[in-house]
Design an enzyme around this catalytic site. Sequence first.
Site, PDB file in Angstrom:
ATOM      1  N   HIS A  66       8.754   6.340  -5.753  1.00  0.00           N
ATOM      2  CA  HIS A  66       7.869   5.657  -4.804  1.00  0.00           C
ATOM      3  C   HIS A  66       7.998   6.294  -3.433  1.00  0.00           C
ATOM      4  O   HIS A  66       9.081   6.731  -3.030  1.00  0.00           O
ATOM      5  CB  HIS A  66       8.157   4.153  -4.748  1.00  0.00           C
ATOM      6  CG  HIS A  66       9.553   3.781  -4.309  1.00  0.00           C
ATOM      7  ND1 HIS A  66       9.894   3.580  -2.989  1.00  0.00           N
ATOM      8  CD2 HIS A  66      10.672   3.539  -5.020  1.00  0.00           C
ATOM      9  CE1 HIS A  66      11.169   3.237  -2.909  1.00  0.00           C
ATOM     10  NE2 HIS A  66      11.672   3.198  -4.129  1.00  0.00           N
ATOM     11  N   ASP A  68       6.763   4.637  -0.654  1.00  0.00           N
ATOM     12  CA  ASP A  68       6.846   3.592   0.360  1.00  0.00           C
ATOM     13  C   ASP A  68       8.308   3.232   0.631  1.00  0.00           C
ATOM     14  O   ASP A  68       9.186   3.440  -0.209  1.00  0.00           O
ATOM     15  CB  ASP A  68       6.058   2.344  -0.048  1.00  0.00           C
ATOM     16  CG  ASP A  68       6.549   1.725  -1.355  1.00  0.00           C
ATOM     17  OD1 ASP A  68       6.954   2.485  -2.258  1.00  0.00           O
ATOM     18  OD2 ASP A  68       6.525   0.486  -1.476  1.00  0.00           O
ATOM     19  N   ASP A  99      16.549   5.704  -0.486  1.00  0.00           N
ATOM     20  CA  ASP A  99      15.644   4.916  -1.334  1.00  0.00           C
ATOM     21  C   ASP A  99      14.191   5.153  -0.946  1.00  0.00           C
ATOM     22  O   ASP A  99      13.617   4.389  -0.194  1.00  0.00           O
ATOM     23  CB  ASP A  99      16.007   3.432  -1.216  1.00  0.00           C
ATOM     24  CG  ASP A  99      15.276   2.552  -2.196  1.00  0.00           C
ATOM     25  OD1 ASP A  99      14.702   3.072  -3.160  1.00  0.00           O
ATOM     26  OD2 ASP A  99      15.290   1.325  -1.990  1.00  0.00           O
ATOM     27  N   GLU A 133       6.124   0.025  -4.515  1.00  0.00           N
ATOM     28  CA  GLU A 133       7.347  -0.376  -5.205  1.00  0.00           C
ATOM     29  C   GLU A 133       8.141  -1.372  -4.375  1.00  0.00           C
ATOM     30  O   GLU A 133       8.719  -2.328  -4.912  1.00  0.00           O
ATOM     31  CB  GLU A 133       8.203   0.856  -5.504  1.00  0.00           C
ATOM     32  CG  GLU A 133       9.272   0.630  -6.576  1.00  0.00           C
ATOM     33  CD  GLU A 133      10.570   0.054  -6.045  1.00  0.00           C
ATOM     34  OE1 GLU A 133      11.387  -0.415  -6.851  1.00  0.00           O
ATOM     35  OE2 GLU A 133      10.780   0.077  -4.805  1.00  0.00           O
ATOM     36  N   GLU A 134       8.169  -1.164  -3.059  1.00  0.00           N
ATOM     37  CA  GLU A 134       8.929  -2.058  -2.187  1.00  0.00           C
ATOM     38  C   GLU A 134       8.152  -3.327  -1.838  1.00  0.00           C
ATOM     39  O   GLU A 134       8.705  -4.235  -1.221  1.00  0.00           O
ATOM     40  CB  GLU A 134       9.320  -1.332  -0.891  1.00  0.00           C
ATOM     41  CG  GLU A 134      10.182  -0.094  -1.088  1.00  0.00           C
ATOM     42  CD  GLU A 134      11.590  -0.426  -1.548  1.00  0.00           C
ATOM     43  OE1 GLU A 134      11.869  -1.598  -1.869  1.00  0.00           O
ATOM     44  OE2 GLU A 134      12.426   0.504  -1.605  1.00  0.00           O
ATOM     45  N   GLU A 162      15.586   6.127  -8.736  1.00  0.00           N
ATOM     46  CA  GLU A 162      16.242   5.091  -7.934  1.00  0.00           C
ATOM     47  C   GLU A 162      17.694   5.464  -7.640  1.00  0.00           C
ATOM     48  O   GLU A 162      18.370   6.093  -8.475  1.00  0.00           O
ATOM     49  CB  GLU A 162      16.207   3.748  -8.672  1.00  0.00           C
ATOM     50  CG  GLU A 162      14.845   3.092  -8.733  1.00  0.00           C
ATOM     51  CD  GLU A 162      14.367   2.598  -7.367  1.00  0.00           C
ATOM     52  OE1 GLU A 162      15.196   2.428  -6.459  1.00  0.00           O
ATOM     53  OE2 GLU A 162      13.154   2.393  -7.222  1.00  0.00           O
ATOM     54  N   HIS A 348      18.132   0.063   2.207  1.00  0.00           N
ATOM     55  CA  HIS A 348      17.537  -1.079   2.901  1.00  0.00           C
ATOM     56  C   HIS A 348      18.335  -1.490   4.142  1.00  0.00           C
ATOM     57  O   HIS A 348      18.044  -2.516   4.754  1.00  0.00           O
ATOM     58  CB  HIS A 348      17.381  -2.294   1.974  1.00  0.00           C
ATOM     59  CG  HIS A 348      16.373  -2.101   0.886  1.00  0.00           C
ATOM     60  ND1 HIS A 348      15.727  -3.151   0.273  1.00  0.00           N
ATOM     61  CD2 HIS A 348      15.891  -0.986   0.294  1.00  0.00           C
ATOM     62  CE1 HIS A 348      14.896  -2.687  -0.653  1.00  0.00           C
ATOM     63  NE2 HIS A 348      14.986  -1.360  -0.643  1.00  0.00           N
TER      64      HIS A 348
END
Length: 380
Positions: A66, A68, A99, A133-134, A162, A348
């Site tokens: 991903h 995003d 990530d 995805e997020e 991931e 994150h």
Amino acid sequence: MSAALELAKALIARASVTPDDAGCQELIARRLEASGFRAERFDRNGISNLWLQRGSPRPLIAFLGHTDVVPTGPLDQWHSDPFVPEERDGCLYGRGSADMKSSVAAFVVAAEQFAQAHPGHAGSIALLLTSDEEGPATDGTVAVVEAFQARAQWVDFGLVGEPTSTRLLGDTIKNGRRGSLSGRLLVRGIQGHVAYPHLARNPLHQLAPALTELASTTWDEGDRFFPPTTFQVSNLHAGTGAANVIPGQCEMHFNLRFSPATTPPELRRRVESILDRHGLSYAVTWTLGAEPFLTPPGTLVDALSRSIQELTGQQPQLSTSGGTSDGRFLARICEQVVEFGPLNATIHQVNECVRIQDIDGLKEIYQRTLELLLVSEVRA
């Protein structure tokens, strides 16, 4: 600067806060066209979804990622601009560095260099990229999978980038994920004055013994790959704002992370039977966020594990821990799906980072895995 590091920096510099792709996918599409990859878009409801494929024979191995990223959080707590990639103390800092823009950069360069080294390789290589995805994950990878299901297109091997490593690059492969079943429970009572409880019915008091039983229930024992199913409350609220009022209702949000040992219908039935047994007046709304999936040791797990051992000396552990990923969607059209990427310690978080040496290490592992799957003399 290595090609993978350079691309990782270029991707981090694009502020692709979900659901914005910020041009990341177009950058990758233009780059891989020179290596014979054909682009196909599956955009839906403002979400950017890109499928890139080289070749058409089986087996087909697809990298899933991903573009995003999550929001930055407090900017004043970052030591550098989250969208200006910075090398510091052997690490690359920036939002999405772990990530998962480093993984995306690594498998783009791995596919590119593999195609250059083995132009006549067997099978096909693909990349699936989404910008959802997020976020809610309702129009991203799932949209591509639904389109593929409609035209009966299947993937043989799926490798999701991931961040799975915990202490050292290569120590953990996720070969499955638990399912996720969420509930929104509304318990109805009768509002009244706290001094006259006989004229009211407190929904919190009613819920308390039922919640105790829910929290202490053994749902299953799990199995050799999955831990036992867990129950957790994420939100519980009630009240009118006044200290002398018994609330008329309360609301509880909860989640069950479940193994294949238990099905969603069985979990719903067992939860509702506990609520019924305690005599609650209630309504519950269920949301199935993910079905569990598992890839046992076999062709893909063995190839990836061998690549990691050869290049890092690590003996990777198989794990199904953690939350959900888009691997749950890919598993609908692909029997063998695994996840592997860099360390997940800072994902994150403010000051998210990845070890610079791990970016090239990851690229080498991805490229070696392609060789083991698609080059006959290497595989032998």
